[in-house]
Design an enzyme around this catalytic site. Structure first.
Site, PDB file in Angstrom:
ATOM      1  CE  LYS A 129      -3.533   2.450   2.714  1.00 45.21           C
ATOM      2  NZ  LYS A 129      -4.461   2.414   3.828  1.00 45.21           N
ATOM      3  CE  LYS A 150      -6.099   1.856  -0.328  1.00 46.86           C
ATOM      4  NZ  LYS A 150      -6.488   1.887   0.887  1.00 46.86           N
TER       5      LYS A 150
END
Ligand code: PBG
Length: 304
Positions: free
Chosen positions: A176, A229
């Site tokens: 992330k 992400k």
């Protein structure tokens, strides 16, 4: 006949935001078509998700109050816990993936417990595992830690196992990035940090090899599925994670990716249906098995 990549509604996950109150369906300004739903309304939305052939939702909560330690996250009567119980009772056949993070619940907006102005990684692990177990008890099907603290997958896995949730899978937000594309989400979830940024725990967008190390650690600690992400600016990362680990890979087309596309679509600068399907097909082509997207319902409609 020779198409290599096929997108199906069964690849998609719709993120949903649950808030206190009744009959609330408040549109999120920077994410048109997405809402903060009260529990009664989110149940209706889950019925629509099921009807569209989408297998799962990713649930985020807006608690009625916040504090230093984010206690609303691990309150057995918290907003997510109540929503999960209500959804699992009212709707069958929709998986509830519970996002585990403290930023929506802390008064300072950081993803963990603070020591001075720094997030205390190890102290935060205890709060995250309390949150995970509380969500599992409420009936969450999959636990998805998004906080990016080191060691949280292992701690959560151990806590779940000790409490007889051995078969509850962990979808780890493994890679992330500290991305500017989360802007609209922070409005939707009221989770912007009050000072500083998340760069001490989220990754530098310039790094690809580090993502491989992060994913390897999470898999070693017991992650069942790993997420990259954001999605579209990070297709190379998705591809490498898929080819190097061959684990189920999720990619999150985040709020800013959605907002940018919708803004251009609404201005007539981009074709709506084609850009939705192209963006999602290409994320899948890169290697994502699962795509978390605010376009899920719209895409499922286009695909049916
Ligand atoms: C919470 C979390 C964030 C997102 C998902 N979980 C935001 C953040 O790190 O600030 C972003 C999702 C999106 O932008 O759609 N830690």
């Amino acid at each position: 006949m020779v198409r290599e990549t096929r997108l199906c509604p069964s690849n998609l996950v719709l993120p949903l935001f649950v808030c206190p109150g009744e009959q609330v369906r408040k549109e999120i300004a920077a994410m048109p078509g997405n809402y903060n739903f009260s529990i009664d309304q989110i149940i209706e939305e889950c019925r629509a998700v099921k009807a569209a052939g989408i297998p799962a939702i990713l649930l985020f909560g807006l608690p009625p109050a916040k504090d230093e330690l984010g206690s609303g996250a691990y309150d057995d009567d918290g907003i997510v816990q109540r929503a999960v119980r209500a959804i699992k009772t009212a709707v069958s056949g929709v998986l509830v993936i519970a996002d585990v993070c403290l930023c929506e619940y802390t008064s300072h907006g950081h993803c963990g417990q603070l020591r001075g102005e720094e997030v205390d990684n190890d102290a935060t692990l205890l709060l995250l595992s309390k949150t995970a177990i509380s969500y599992a008890r409420a009936g969450a099907d999959i636990i998805a830690p998004s906080d990016m603290m080191d060691g949280r997958v292992g701690t959560i896995r151990r806590t779940l196992d000790e409490n007889h949730f051995e078969s509850t899978p962990i979808l780890s937000y493994a890679a992330k990035y500290a991305s500017a594309f989360y802007g609209p989400f922070r409005e939707a979830a009221d989770s912007a940090p009050k000072f500083g940024d998340r760069k001490s725990y989220q990754m530098d967008p310039a790094n690809q090899r580090e993502a491989i190390r992060e994913v390897a650690l999470d898999i070693e600690e017991g992650a069942d599925m790993v997420m990259v992400k954001p999605a579209m600016p990070y297709l190379d990362v998705i591809y490498r994670v898929k080819t190097e680990f061959d684990y189920p890979v999720a990619a999150y087309q985040v709020s800013g990716e959605y907002a940018a596309l919708v803004a251009a679509q609404r201005n007539g600068w981009l074709e709506k249906d084609r850009t939705i399907l192209e963006s999602l097909t290409c994320i899948k082509r890169a290697g994502a098995d699962i795509i978390v997207t605010y376009f899920a319902k719209e895409a499922a409609r286009l695909l049916s």
